[in-house]
Write a protein that holds these residues in place. Structure first.
Motif, PDB file in Angstrom:
ATOM      1  N   UNK A 340      -1.032   4.768  -0.196  1.00 36.05           N
ATOM      2  CA  UNK A 340      -2.299   4.621   0.515  1.00 36.05           C
ATOM      3  C   UNK A 340      -2.872   3.223   0.401  1.00 36.05           C
ATOM      4  N   UNK A 341      -2.835   2.660  -0.811  1.00 41.80           N
ATOM      5  CA  UNK A 341      -3.353   1.307  -1.019  1.00 41.80           C
ATOM      6  C   UNK A 341      -2.526   0.298  -0.222  1.00 41.80           C
ATOM      7  N   UNK A 342      -1.186   0.454  -0.280  1.00 42.41           N
ATOM      8  CA  UNK A 342      -0.321  -0.472   0.456  1.00 42.41           C
ATOM      9  C   UNK A 342      -0.573  -0.384   1.960  1.00 42.41           C
ATOM     10  N   UNK A 343      -0.716   0.836   2.474  1.00 46.71           N
ATOM     11  CA  UNK A 343      -0.935   1.007   3.914  1.00 46.71           C
ATOM     12  C   UNK A 343      -2.317   0.512   4.325  1.00 46.71           C
ATOM     13  N   UNK A 344      -3.338   0.810   3.509  1.00 43.56           N
ATOM     14  CA  UNK A 344      -4.701   0.395   3.846  1.00 43.56           C
ATOM     15  C   UNK A 344      -4.837  -1.127   3.842  1.00 43.56           C
ATOM     16  N   UNK A 345      -4.136  -1.795   2.940  1.00 48.20           N
ATOM     17  CA  UNK A 345      -4.220  -3.256   2.865  1.00 48.20           C
ATOM     18  C   UNK A 345      -3.481  -3.943   4.004  1.00 48.20           C
ATOM     19  N   UNK A 346      -2.553  -3.231   4.644  1.00 49.78           N
ATOM     20  CA  UNK A 346      -1.733  -3.852   5.688  1.00 49.78           C
ATOM     21  C   UNK A 346      -1.914  -3.213   7.060  1.00 49.78           C
ATOM     22  N   UNK A 347      -2.900  -2.301   7.208  1.00 44.39           N
ATOM     23  CA  UNK A 347      -3.058  -1.612   8.482  1.00 44.39           C
ATOM     24  C   UNK A 347      -3.423  -2.576   9.608  1.00 44.39           C
ATOM     25  N   UNK A 348      -4.136  -3.647   9.293  1.00 42.42           N
ATOM     26  CA  UNK A 348      -4.519  -4.612  10.322  1.00 42.42           C
ATOM     27  C   UNK A 348      -3.332  -5.429  10.811  1.00 42.42           C
ATOM     28  N   UNK A 349      -2.223  -5.402  10.054  1.00 39.14           N
ATOM     29  CA  UNK A 349      -0.995  -6.066  10.488  1.00 39.14           C
ATOM     30  C   UNK A 349      -0.037  -5.074  11.131  1.00 39.14           C
ATOM     31  N   UNK A 350       0.013  -3.859  10.572  1.00 40.05           N
ATOM     32  CA  UNK A 350       0.959  -2.853  11.051  1.00 40.05           C
ATOM     33  C   UNK A 350       0.594  -2.362  12.447  1.00 40.05           C
ATOM     34  N   UNK A 351      -0.688  -2.072  12.674  1.00 36.70           N
ATOM     35  CA  UNK A 351      -1.106  -1.518  13.966  1.00 36.70           C
ATOM     36  C   UNK A 351      -0.842  -2.488  15.116  1.00 36.70           C
ATOM     37  N   UNK A 352      -1.206  -3.776  15.024  1.00 35.40           N
ATOM     38  CA  UNK A 352      -0.865  -4.695  16.125  1.00 35.40           C
ATOM     39  C   UNK A 352       0.642  -4.773  16.381  1.00 35.40           C
TER      40      UNK A 352
END
Length: 416
Positions: A340-352
């Motif tokens: 969760x922490x890894x995904x939350x910290x990188x969601x602004x990169x993953x979604x685009x």
């Protein structure tokens, strides 16, 4: 090294290779289920926090923390009001403004908008809109020049560029020899701004406060004064204090929570609902722990009977299986928190990246207030979610462990 009997045997049962592969499969699915639930919950809560932060920053980038208006309508003595308001230690900025609803036309294009008159040299004290104006267009907001700066979406709607002219039509009419005609004025488009919120980029236009006062028939007056506080969360009670210091009978002071509280209440409600819904994922995974331990208890009936005959109390037997179930919950929670922490910290990169890969926009700027998926990871949310997962895992162990503690040695060993 001292280790309690329950912990020692519980860890041994957890590490041991199971004869029943189905039990091992359910244990693994319980760990993965808890990890998935915790990961989803942390990610969603972080995104909701990001939405709340972006809404707050961008909305309050266009509006002030509080506004002062005269109860009699226009405010002629705004310089005095600004000076008196800035004496308050929590007020960090003040600026006058003029506002009104207008219609803008160019050729065959027509669009409604909010006309906002500002003093460029003071507007930066209470909002970020000046920072978001393209180039140096703000310098063209001079009194009497009738220059206008449009939101980029409004400019696109009207089909204008810097250097073009638009006609501003006010809702007030005037009587002439030809009859009643609307009041209108042509403005020169000096530039555009982009604050990142379609609602404002599509519906706000900036002019000099003197030009706005002229077409709104305010003379030398203004609509009111906008305030910026040191801490926006203190705006409700600070607005009341400023109002009392100015003289509550003559002025009306409104803070931002009265005008935009619905947005933040909606976000808070959605956060609560999503927390409850996604917690059910963890609850389902915890229910798998019940199934796992029930089958383990049935598989270890003879071991339980031997331990009981050697002097182990029912509480000790219960503790053994609670340790085993809790370990499943702990491993699942640790994996979930890490994911969760890894995904939350990188969601602004993953979604685009996903949007570019699929050639789709999840948040179209002409539909949603925000066009990017923000994330704001907060340690309090992570701790709360991890705590809920651990508590649910612990509660799931109680019933099967209690069943194991009730095993009768003689009955369990009768056919051994």
């Amino acid at each position: 090294m001292f280790r309690p009997l329950e912990l020692f045997i519980g860890l041994r049962y957890t590490r041991a290779k199971r004869r029943n592969q189905f039990v091992s499969f359910i244990s693994l699915s319980s760990i993965l289920g808890i990890a998935l639930g915790v990961t989803a919950l942390i990610t969603v809560m972080s995104v909701m926090n990001g939405f709340e932060r972006e809404l707050r920053d961008k909305i309050l980038g266009m509006i002030a923390h509080a506004t002062i208006e005269s109860r009699d309508g226009g405010m002629d003595e705004w310089e005095s009001v600004v000076e008196r308001a800035e004496r308050h230690p929590e007020v960090v900025g003040a600026a006058p403004y003029v506002t009104g609803e207008v219609m803008m036309t160019r050729g065959g294009e027509v669009s409604g908008a909010q006309l906002r008159g500002v003093l460029p040299e003071m507007e930066g004290n209470v909002s970020r809109v000046i920072e978001n104006i393209d180039g140096d267009a703000a310098q063209y907001l001079e009194p009497g020049e009738y220059n206008i700066i449009l939101g980029w979406a409004l400019a696109r709607e009207l089909g204008v560029r810097p250097g073009d002219r638009v006609t501003v039509v006010t809702p007030e009419a005037r009587a002439t020899v030809a009859g009643i005609v609307p009041r209108l004025k042509r403005f020169n488009v000096a530039g555009t701004f982009d604050v990142g919120m379609y609602e404002y980029d599509r519906g706000v236009a900036l002019v000099h406060i003197g030009d706005a006062a002229t077409i709104m028939r305010l003379g030398d007056g203004v609509s009111g004064v906008r305030l910026q506080f040191r801490d926006l969360m203190d705006a409700p009670w600070l607005a009341s204090e400023v109002g009392r210091e100015l003289g509550g009978g003559n002025y009306r002071v409104r803070d931002w929570t009265r005008e935009h509280a619905s947005f933040f209440h909606a976000v808070q409600t959605e956060k609560t609902v999503m927390f409850v819904i996604l917690t059910l994922i963890i609850a389902v995974a915890a229910f798998n722990i019940v199934s796992t331990l029930v089958m383990v208890v049935n598989d270890k009936r003879s071991d339980i009977a031997i331990l009981r005959t050697l002097g182990a109390s029912p509480a000790s037997v219960m503790g053994i299986f609670m340790v085993q179930g809790t370990i499943i919950g702990v491993f699942g929670t640790i994996l979930g928190v890490a994911g969760g922490v890894a995904l939350a910290l990188n969601v602004e990169t993953i979604v685009p990246a996903i949007e570019q890969l699929l050639d789709v926009a999840f948040l179209a700027p002409d539909i949603y207030w925000l066009s990017d998926l923000p994330s704001d990871l907060q340690t309090t949310d992570v701790a709360r979610i991890a705590g809920v997962a651990l508590v649910l895992s612990l509660l799931a162990t109680i019933y099967p462990a209690w069943r194991g503690a009730r095993t009768e040695p003689a009955e369990a060993l009768r056919y051994e």
